[in-house]
Scaffold this motif. Structure first.
Motif, PDB file in Angstrom:
ATOM      1  N   MET A  43      54.934  51.564  67.176  1.00 19.02           N
ATOM      2  CA  MET A  43      54.443  51.223  65.803  1.00 19.02           C
ATOM      3  C   MET A  43      55.231  50.143  65.091  1.00 19.02           C
ATOM      4  SD  MET A  43      52.854  54.103  63.589  1.00 19.02           S
ATOM      5  CE  MET A  43      51.433  53.580  62.799  1.00 19.02           C
ATOM      6  N   GLU A  44      54.863  49.427  64.435  1.00 16.83           N
ATOM      7  CA  GLU A  44      55.665  48.301  63.929  1.00 16.83           C
ATOM      8  C   GLU A  44      56.125  48.928  62.319  1.00 16.83           C
ATOM      9  OE1 GLU A  44      53.165  45.098  61.448  1.00 16.83           O
ATOM     10  OE2 GLU A  44      52.511  45.216  63.544  1.00 16.83           O
ATOM     11  N   ASN A  45      57.265  48.417  61.924  1.00 16.50           N
ATOM     12  CA  ASN A  45      57.630  48.656  60.568  1.00 16.50           C
ATOM     13  C   ASN A  45      56.807  48.186  59.558  1.00 16.50           C
ATOM     14  OD1 ASN A  45      59.695  50.593  61.298  1.00 16.50           O
ATOM     15  ND2 ASN A  45      61.430  49.131  61.415  1.00 16.50           N
ATOM     16  N   ASN A  46      56.695  48.846  58.438  1.00 19.56           N
ATOM     17  CA  ASN A  46      55.896  48.024  57.364  1.00 19.56           C
ATOM     18  C   ASN A  46      57.064  48.368  56.272  1.00 19.56           C
ATOM     19  OD1 ASN A  46      53.494  47.913  58.394  1.00 19.56           O
ATOM     20  ND2 ASN A  46      52.986  50.335  58.207  1.00 19.56           N
ATOM     21  N   LYS A  47      57.025  46.990  55.450  1.00 22.05           N
ATOM     22  CA  LYS A  47      57.878  47.012  54.363  1.00 22.05           C
ATOM     23  C   LYS A  47      56.985  46.977  53.096  1.00 22.05           C
ATOM     24  CE  LYS A  47      61.792  44.614  56.505  1.00 22.05           C
ATOM     25  NZ  LYS A  47      62.690  43.564  56.473  1.00 22.05           N
ATOM     26  N   VAL A  48      57.288  47.926  52.158  1.00 20.62           N
ATOM     27  CA  VAL A  48      56.353  47.823  51.193  1.00 20.62           C
ATOM     28  C   VAL A  48      57.213  47.954  49.675  1.00 20.62           C
ATOM     29  CG1 VAL A  48      54.932  49.523  49.744  1.00 20.62           C
ATOM     30  CG2 VAL A  48      54.666  49.250  52.455  1.00 20.62           C
ATOM     31  N   ARG A  49      56.882  47.077  48.784  1.00 15.61           N
ATOM     32  CA  ARG A  49      57.625  47.270  47.466  1.00 15.61           C
ATOM     33  C   ARG A  49      57.232  48.233  46.647  1.00 15.61           C
ATOM     34  NH1 ARG A  49      61.734  43.944  46.519  1.00 15.61           N
ATOM     35  NH2 ARG A  49      61.267  43.974  44.352  1.00 15.61           N
ATOM     36  N   VAL A  50      57.969  49.156  46.256  1.00 12.78           N
ATOM     37  CA  VAL A  50      57.359  50.336  45.270  1.00 12.78           C
ATOM     38  C   VAL A  50      57.974  50.325  44.179  1.00 12.78           C
ATOM     39  CG1 VAL A  50      56.414  51.516  47.107  1.00 12.78           C
ATOM     40  CG2 VAL A  50      58.795  51.960  46.458  1.00 12.78           C
ATOM     41  N   LYS A  51      57.536  51.022  42.889  1.00 12.70           N
ATOM     42  CA  LYS A  51      58.366  51.086  41.785  1.00 12.70           C
ATOM     43  C   LYS A  51      58.547  52.629  41.602  1.00 12.70           C
ATOM     44  CE  LYS A  51      58.425  48.387  37.806  1.00 12.70           C
ATOM     45  NZ  LYS A  51      57.727  47.401  36.687  1.00 12.70           N
ATOM     46  N   ILE A  52      59.734  52.827  41.556  1.00 12.58           N
ATOM     47  CA  ILE A  52      60.165  54.345  41.369  1.00 12.58           C
ATOM     48  C   ILE A  52      61.028  54.404  40.035  1.00 12.58           C
ATOM     49  CG2 ILE A  52      61.295  56.498  42.305  1.00 12.58           C
ATOM     50  CD1 ILE A  52      60.483  55.375  45.082  1.00 12.58           C
ATOM     51  N   TYR A  53      60.644  55.188  39.121  1.00 14.56           N
ATOM     52  CA  TYR A  53      61.622  55.633  37.902  1.00 14.56           C
ATOM     53  C   TYR A  53      61.774  53.925  37.268  1.00 14.56           C
ATOM     54  CZ  TYR A  53      64.464  58.219  34.774  1.00 14.56           C
ATOM     55  OH  TYR A  53      64.925  58.855  33.720  1.00 14.56           O
ATOM     56  N   GLY A  54      60.961  53.265  37.257  1.00 15.27           N
ATOM     57  CA  GLY A  54      61.170  51.987  36.680  1.00 15.27           C
ATOM     58  C   GLY A  54      61.804  50.868  37.313  1.00 15.27           C
ATOM     59  N   GLN A  55      62.211  51.113  38.619  1.00 15.28           N
ATOM     60  CA  GLN A  55      63.022  50.169  39.555  1.00 15.28           C
ATOM     61  C   GLN A  55      62.244  49.818  40.674  1.00 15.28           C
ATOM     62  OE1 GLN A  55      66.946  51.568  40.181  1.00 15.28           O
ATOM     63  NE2 GLN A  55      67.838  51.261  38.085  1.00 15.28           N
ATOM     64  N   GLU A  56      62.252  48.717  41.147  1.00  9.46           N
ATOM     65  CA  GLU A  56      61.664  48.308  42.398  1.00  9.46           C
ATOM     66  C   GLU A  56      62.452  48.495  43.488  1.00  9.46           C
ATOM     67  OE1 GLU A  56      59.683  44.589  42.641  1.00  9.46           O
ATOM     68  OE2 GLU A  56      58.573  44.986  40.734  1.00  9.46           O
ATOM     69  N   TYR A  57      61.936  48.861  44.812  1.00  3.89           N
ATOM     70  CA  TYR A  57      62.571  49.307  45.990  1.00  3.89           C
ATOM     71  C   TYR A  57      61.780  48.751  46.877  1.00  3.89           C
ATOM     72  CZ  TYR A  57      65.294  52.639  43.220  1.00  3.89           C
ATOM     73  OH  TYR A  57      65.990  53.246  42.169  1.00  3.89           O
ATOM     74  N   THR A  58      62.338  48.365  48.258  1.00  6.02           N
ATOM     75  CA  THR A  58      61.424  48.001  49.373  1.00  6.02           C
ATOM     76  C   THR A  58      62.101  49.116  50.408  1.00  6.02           C
ATOM     77  OG1 THR A  58      61.933  45.756  48.923  1.00  6.02           O
ATOM     78  CG2 THR A  58      61.540  46.292  51.250  1.00  6.02           C
ATOM     79  N   ILE A  59      60.735  49.644  50.808  1.00  5.98           N
ATOM     80  CA  ILE A  59      60.874  50.821  51.602  1.00  5.98           C
ATOM     81  C   ILE A  59      60.251  50.356  53.107  1.00  5.98           C
ATOM     82  CG2 ILE A  59      60.156  53.188  52.297  1.00  5.98           C
ATOM     83  CD1 ILE A  59      60.112  53.716  49.294  1.00  5.98           C
ATOM     84  N   ALA A  60      60.906  50.451  54.085  1.00  3.33           N
ATOM     85  CA  ALA A  60      60.719  49.939  55.462  1.00  3.33           C
ATOM     86  C   ALA A  60      60.477  51.471  56.313  1.00  3.33           C
ATOM     87  CB  ALA A  60      61.486  49.272  56.043  1.00  3.33           C
ATOM     88  N   GLY A  61      59.365  51.476  56.911  1.00  2.89           N
ATOM     89  CA  GLY A  61      59.037  52.675  57.789  1.00  2.89           C
ATOM     90  C   GLY A  61      57.955  52.482  58.603  1.00  2.89           C
ATOM     91  N   GLU A  62      57.541  53.332  59.700  1.00  2.00           N
ATOM     92  CA  GLU A  62      56.377  53.120  60.160  1.00  2.00           C
ATOM     93  C   GLU A  62      55.209  53.706  59.869  1.00  2.00           C
ATOM     94  OE1 GLU A  62      57.703  55.209  64.036  1.00  2.00           O
ATOM     95  OE2 GLU A  62      59.235  53.737  64.856  1.00  2.00           O
TER      96      GLU A  62
END
Length: 187
Positions: free
Chosen positions: A1-20
């Protein structure tokens, strides 16, 4: 499976989360963490949260969702297994009933076979007895016919002899009648 990178907002801050995991899955986990952190914020009344805490919360939330899905799958499998068990138990019960019916039928057939064997044996004895009686009757009838034949032959001989005697007597009477006619004509 390929890695997906998703920008999310948690507790007011943006994060890039990578995962399968899929984009939707990652966003679902991040939303869950955001909701939980806001719940914690209301309880603690502190606005400082480190990035490590957020990432840890994301990992924990991910594990939670995986465990919940696994539990759901196990529940589905358990339900299916229970259905299968009921089905196989029902099949087993039907097989037992069929076997018992077969056993009863086999016993009935065996009894009937024994009864028929006994009847056949009796009939064979009757046939043997009737054969003996028939042979005796044939022998007696043959003797009776021979005796009757002898009587009839004797009677026939007697009748032939009587007939011959009558013919001879007839010839003699004709001769006598001729002689008497001649004597009468001469006179």
């Amino acid at each position: 499976m390929e890695n997906n990178k998703v920008r999310v907002k948690i507790y007011g801050q943006e994060y890039t989360i990578a995962g399968e995991e899929t984009r939707e899955r990652i966003m679902k986990v991040a939303d869950h963490v955001d909701v939980k952190m806001r719940e914690v914020e209301r309880a603690v009344k502190s606005g400082q949260v480190s990035a490590i805490a957020v990432l840890t919360a994301v990992n924990i939330a991910d594990e939670f969702f995986k465990a919940a899905e696994a539990a759901s799958e196990l529940s589905k499998m358990n339900t299916q297994l229970e259905k299968d068990v009921k089905h196989y138990v029902q099949m087993w019960e039907e097989a037992k009933r069929s076997f018992l019916q077969y056993k009863e039928d086999a016993q009935a057939v065996t009894k009937k076979k024994e009864t028929l064997k006994a009847t056949l044996s009796e009939k064979e004895q009757e046939v043997a007895s009737l054969k003996i009686m028939l042979e005796e009757a044939e022998a007696k009838a043959k003797k009776d016919v021979e005796a009757e034949f002898e009587k009839l032959q004797d009677k026939l001989r007697d009748t032939e002899s009587s007939y011959f005697d009558l013919q001879m007597e007839n010839v003699q009477m004709k001769s006598e009648l001729e002689r008497l006619k001649r004597v009468m004509v001469k006179k």
